[in-house]
Design a protein around this motif. Structure first.
Motif, short mmCIF file in Angstrom:
data_model
loop_
_atom_site.label_atom_id
_atom_site.label_comp_id
_atom_site.label_asym_id
_atom_site.label_seq_id
_atom_site.Cartn_x
_atom_site.Cartn_y
_atom_site.Cartn_z
N ALA A 62 -3.31 -9.56 -11.86
CA ALA A 62 -2.36 -8.39 -11.65
C ALA A 62 -3.23 -7.19 -12.33
O ALA A 62 -2.98 -6.00 -11.97
N GLU A 63 -4.02 -7.35 -13.30
CA GLU A 63 -4.81 -6.25 -13.75
C GLU A 63 -5.66 -5.68 -12.83
O GLU A 63 -5.89 -4.47 -12.81
N GLN A 64 -6.44 -6.72 -12.29
CA GLN A 64 -7.18 -6.29 -10.96
C GLN A 64 -6.57 -5.49 -9.97
O GLN A 64 -7.09 -4.78 -9.52
N VAL A 65 -5.31 -5.94 -9.50
CA VAL A 65 -4.51 -5.16 -8.76
C VAL A 65 -4.10 -3.77 -9.30
O VAL A 65 -4.32 -2.78 -8.41
N ALA A 66 -3.83 -3.85 -10.38
CA ALA A 66 -3.62 -2.60 -10.99
C ALA A 66 -4.68 -1.64 -10.67
O ALA A 66 -4.39 -0.28 -10.60
N LEU A 67 -5.75 -1.98 -11.08
CA LEU A 67 -6.96 -1.06 -11.21
C LEU A 67 -7.23 -0.69 -9.56
O LEU A 67 -7.52 0.52 -9.30
N ASP A 68 -7.15 -1.58 -8.49
CA ASP A 68 -7.28 -1.21 -7.28
C ASP A 68 -6.33 -0.18 -6.97
O ASP A 68 -6.27 0.94 -6.07
N VAL A 69 -4.87 -0.13 -7.28
CA VAL A 69 -3.96 0.70 -7.23
C VAL A 69 -4.21 2.04 -7.70
O VAL A 69 -4.23 2.96 -7.12
N ASP A 113 4.70 7.21 -6.52
CA ASP A 113 5.28 6.65 -7.60
C ASP A 113 5.68 5.23 -7.09
O ASP A 113 5.81 4.27 -8.06
N ARG A 114 5.87 4.86 -6.01
CA ARG A 114 6.34 3.66 -5.41
C ARG A 114 5.22 2.71 -5.94
O ARG A 114 5.58 1.40 -6.23
N MET A 115 4.26 3.10 -5.76
CA MET A 115 2.87 2.03 -5.98
C MET A 115 2.93 1.65 -7.43
O MET A 115 2.73 0.47 -7.84
N ASN A 116 3.18 2.79 -8.47
CA ASN A 116 3.37 2.56 -9.69
C ASN A 116 4.54 1.54 -10.10
O ASN A 116 4.13 0.55 -11.00
N ALA A 117 5.50 1.73 -9.50
CA ALA A 117 6.59 0.82 -9.60
C ALA A 117 6.31 -0.62 -9.20
O ALA A 117 6.53 -1.55 -10.05
N ASN A 118 5.59 -0.83 -8.21
CA ASN A 118 5.13 -1.97 -7.73
C ASN A 118 4.13 -2.56 -8.71
O ASN A 118 4.16 -3.93 -8.97
N VAL A 119 3.34 -1.91 -9.25
CA VAL A 119 2.23 -2.51 -10.35
C VAL A 119 3.08 -2.93 -11.32
O VAL A 119 2.79 -4.13 -12.11
N ASP A 120 3.93 -2.02 -11.96
CA ASP A 120 4.53 -2.40 -13.19
C ASP A 120 5.42 -3.76 -12.77
O ASP A 120 5.54 -4.64 -13.70
N ARG A 121 6.19 -4.02 -11.63
CA ARG A 121 6.79 -5.13 -11.28
C ARG A 121 5.89 -6.37 -11.37
O ARG A 121 6.16 -7.39 -11.72
N LEU A 122 4.62 -6.51 -10.38
CA LEU A 122 3.75 -7.48 -10.71
C LEU A 122 3.16 -7.77 -11.99
O LEU A 122 3.10 -8.93 -12.13
#
Ligand SMILES: Nc1ncnc2c1ncn2[C@@H]1O[C@H](COP(=O)(O)OP(=O)(O)OP(=O)(O)O)[C@@H](O)[C@H]1O
Ligand SMILES: [Mg+2]
Length: 522
Positions: free
Chosen positions: A115-122, A144-153
């Motif tokens: 999840a952290e790695q995905v957050a970095l990619d985002v 903004d939607r990507m931020n929300a998705n990362v938060d959910r992940l």
């Protein structure tokens, strides 16, 4: 038909100075120009200024074209920069999707560190999108939607959250792809416009350049051609003058610069030289007349001297014969001595008249008896063989007053007129060829008329009769100087001459001599 003479020469004095003077004043012939004068130097400066103005305006126009191209370049640069940002963003998003797919299919459960790695990619993809959203604000929502998705992940790291996020990322990749295609389309349109504008501008520059060069070249060619023609005219006129041609029509001066001045000067030079040469010729003619009269005079004086002694002897013998007859009271032989005496008397008179006429006269004006002068001239000239068949009639008014004039001049004038009259009677089948020389006083003037009933003149000859060198006679008989000379001599003293003539009827030459005021009062 009557023609009056007009003399424009500058004959000085009436006998005191036998000299003609060259008039060096400004031109009397040729056109007068009032147009503004533009020198060759001024023309050169004007041409330079016109060229500079043309080059300046073309430069100004080209600089406006350059601004247009600058705008194109700026626009293209912006498009390229957007394209590169879009490419980076697309790459980041596609790369992330690929990584997430690998992770999705590699294990059934998601590693929490993933999840952290995905957050970095985002974040990386978002960094790419930040630059793009400047131009495409509608993409800001996706960030903004990507931020929300990362938060959910992060909150629930499940495969379902990953699938959701990946679907969103795919949507974003498609939108980025669409935007990139739109941008490329715009870039192509910009390039097409740029090429079209460039071609039009190049054509315009080539046209303006060639029209300007052609106009300038044509103006220079015309100017130089005209200059060359005028210089050539000037040079050939100068050559004509140097080679002795006179009476040429003046060069047409159509330019107001130094070349025009030169052409005017050559016109002036020609007319001044013509005037000067005419005056010189007149002076020569007069000198020739004087020398001729002087030679005849000295011959006449010698002859008179030689024949006077035998005449005196014959007269003495005749007188003694007459005396003897009277002493013898013989009626026979008285008439013959009288006849001899009358003839000897006539010989003495003739020889005296010729000696008087041809005796050297002073060059100055003197008090003259015009009738005596006319009589002597007619007697003298009557011995010419041209007058043998002509009746020479003198109608002299005994009442005319004495005049002040140069005897030589009057002799020359009257001889010319009477000889012209005799020439006009030559070869004419007329019963009574006659020349009448008359004098009379009229209204403050003395009028001398020489009339003949010869062949007369037509209008053309009459209008040109006073011209220098105009003659209708063969070269060995006339040079066309007689009337020209008469006119110069008469008008030089403020008097006038006129001709009246009718073809096949005859001619009358009239000289009007102004009387001094004293003579008029009497
Ligand atoms: N009385 C006249 N009758 C007819 N024609 C005349 C008469 N006087 C002059 N002319 C015409 O005018 C012309 C010019 O006369 P002018 O006396 O000047 O020259 P010229 O007699 O021809 O030559 P020059 O006098 O030099 O011997 C003559 O050639 C002639 O044609
Ligand atoms: Mg003559």
């Amino acid at each position: 038909m009557v023609v009056e003479s007009a003399w424009s020469g500058s004959y000085l004095g009436c006998g005191t100075a036998h000299m003609y003077m060259l008039n060096t004043s400004l031109p009397r012939d040729g056109p007068k120009h009032t147009a503004r004068r533009i020198t060759l130097r001024a023309k050169g400066i004007l041409a330079f200024m016109a060229l500079a103005a043309y080059v300046g305006s073309v430069g100004f126009m080209l600089s406006r074209e350059r601004d247009q191209f600058l705008r194109f370049a700026i626009e293209l640069e912006r498009v390229y920069s957007q394209e590169s940002k879009l490419a980076k963003a697309s790459y980041a998003v596609s790369h992330s999707i690929l990584k997430w797919d690998v992770a999705f299919f590699s294990s059934p459960e998601l590693d929490p560190a993933f999840a952290e790695q995905v957050a970095l990619d985002v974040e990386l993809a978002q960094a790419g999108l930040v630059g793009v959203s400047e131009f495409y604000p509608e993409l800001a929502g996706d960030i903004d939607r990507m931020n929300a998705n990362v938060d959910r992940l992060r909150a629930e790291p499940s495969r379902a959250s990953l699938v959701w996020m990946r679907d969103h990322a795919r949507d974003l990749a498609e939108r980025l792809d669409r935007v990139t295609r739109q941008l490329r389309g715009r870039k192509n349109v910009l390039w097409d416009n740029y090429r079209r504008e460039y071609a039009a501008s190049s054509l315009k520059a080539a046209l303006i350049g060639s029209i300007g060069a052609a106009a300038f070249g044509a103006a220079m060619t015309l100017f130089l051609a005209r200059l060359a023609r005028d210089v050539q005219d000037f040079a050939s006129r100068a050559l004509q003058i140097v080679s002795g041609q006179r009476g040429l029509s003046p060069l047409a001066v159509t330019r107001r610069d130094e070349i025009g001045d030169l052409m005017e000067a050559v016109n002036r030079m020609e007319s001044e030289m013509r005037r000067w040469e005419q005056q010189l010729e007149l002076a020569n003619e007069q000198r020739f007349h004087k020398e001729k009269m002087a030679a005849i005079g000295s011959l006449a004086a010698a002859v008179a001297h030689e024949i006077n002694n035998p005449i005196a002897a014959i007269a003495g013998i005749a007188q003694s014969m007459k005396d003897s007859c009277e002493a013898a009271r013989s009626p026979w032989g008285r008439e013959q001595p009288d006849l001899i005496l009358a003839q000897t008397q006539r010989i003495a008179t003739i020889s005296r008249q010729i000696a008087e006429l041809t005796a050297p006269h002073p060059a100055e004006a003197e008090l003259l008896d015009l009738n005596t002068l006319v009589r002597n001239i007619c007697t003298f000239i009557g011995y010419d063989k041209r007058f043998h068949n002509i009746r020479l009639v003198l109608e002299l008014d005994p009442q005319i007053p004495a005049i002040t004039a140069v005897a030589d001049h009057l002799t020359q004038i009257l001889m010319n007129l009477v000889i012209n009259a005799a020439d006009a009677l030559e070869d004419i089948e007329r019963p009574d060829p006659t020349i009448v020389v008359a004098t009379r006083a009229s209204e403050g003037e003395l009028l001398v008329t020489v009339t003949d009933n010869g062949k007369g003149m037509n209008g053309d000859v009459l209008s040109r009769a006073f011209e220098k060198s105009f003659t209708t006679k063969p070269a060995d008989k006339g040079r066309g100087l007689g009337l020209f000379l008469c006119k110069a001599l008469i008008e030089g003293c403020g008097n006038r001459i006129e001709l009246e003539s009718t073809l096949d009827v005859g001619t009358a030459a009239r000289i009007y001599l102004t009387l001094p005021e004293r003579a008029v009062e009497q």
